[in-house]
Design a protein around this motif. Structure first.
Motif, short mmCIF file in Angstrom:
data_model
loop_
_atom_site.label_atom_id
_atom_site.label_comp_id
_atom_site.label_asym_id
_atom_site.label_seq_id
_atom_site.Cartn_x
_atom_site.Cartn_y
_atom_site.Cartn_z
N SER A 157 0.84 -1.19 0.00
CA SER A 157 0.00 0.00 0.00
C SER A 157 0.88 1.25 0.00
CB SER A 157 -0.89 0.01 1.23
OG SER A 157 -1.80 -1.07 1.20
N THR A 158 0.46 2.23 -0.75
CA THR A 158 1.27 3.44 -0.91
C THR A 158 0.52 4.69 -0.49
OG1 THR A 158 0.57 3.67 -3.21
CG2 THR A 158 2.59 2.43 -2.80
N ASN A 159 1.28 5.67 -0.07
CA ASN A 159 0.74 6.99 0.25
C ASN A 159 1.67 8.05 -0.30
OD1 ASN A 159 -1.76 6.81 2.03
ND2 ASN A 159 -0.39 5.41 3.08
N LYS A 180 1.47 13.81 -5.66
CA LYS A 180 0.53 12.83 -6.20
C LYS A 180 0.41 12.99 -7.71
CE LYS A 180 -2.46 12.00 -2.21
NZ LYS A 180 -3.79 12.24 -1.58
N GLY A 181 0.44 11.85 -8.38
CA GLY A 181 0.32 11.85 -9.82
C GLY A 181 1.65 12.07 -10.55
N MET A 187 10.40 9.87 -9.97
CA MET A 187 9.93 11.26 -9.90
C MET A 187 9.84 11.82 -11.31
SD MET A 187 12.06 12.64 -6.59
CE MET A 187 13.64 12.68 -7.46
N ASN A 188 8.63 12.12 -11.73
CA ASN A 188 8.38 12.67 -13.06
C ASN A 188 7.84 14.09 -12.94
OD1 ASN A 188 9.10 10.14 -14.16
ND2 ASN A 188 6.97 9.42 -14.06
N SER A 189 7.88 14.80 -14.05
CA SER A 189 7.35 16.17 -14.09
C SER A 189 7.87 16.99 -12.92
CB SER A 189 5.81 16.13 -14.07
OG SER A 189 5.31 15.38 -15.15
#
Length: 115
Positions: free
Chosen positions: A59-61, A67-68, A85-87
């Motif tokens: 499970s992730t948070n 987020k996203g 890590m994107n954007s």
């Protein structure tokens, strides 16, 4: 002696991507798989903040700010946790730390995002 070693930080332009890794040593794979694993970051002049967590069940948070854009994952066979890590944004700049279980911390890896 448990040690965590982060890698993958660096300088990137806004909109770019980095993948952080954190490898644990001095701990069995059986124990590692039961740990919740976290990524924190600390920006200059700010308090350390929790970025993302992954539990033993997967499970992730995520912090609202990532987020996203960020994805946490783990490879228990390698005693390793990742942070894709994107954007990336300039406000993502900071030192990123991994934490395992009851309080094992890495030394941190620097991420710098230029605008």
């Amino acid at each position: 002696q448990v040690q965590l070693m982060e890698s993958g930080g660096g300088l990137v332009q806004a909109g770019g991507s980095l993948r952080l890794s954190c490898a644990a040593s001095g701990i069995s794979a059986i124990t590692f798989r039961f740990y919740t694993l976290d990524w924190y970051r600390q920006a200059p002049g700010k308090q350390r903040e929790l970025v993302s967590s992954i539990t033993s069940s997967g499970s992730t948070n995520y912090a609202d700010s990532v987020k996203g854009r960020f994805t946490i994952s783990r490879d228990n066979a390698k005693n390793t946790v990742y942070l894709q890590m994107n954007s990336l944004k300039p406000e993502d700049t900071g030192v990123y730390y991994c934490k395992a279980g009851p309080g094992y911390w890495g030394q941190g890896t620097q991420v710098a995002v230029s605008s």
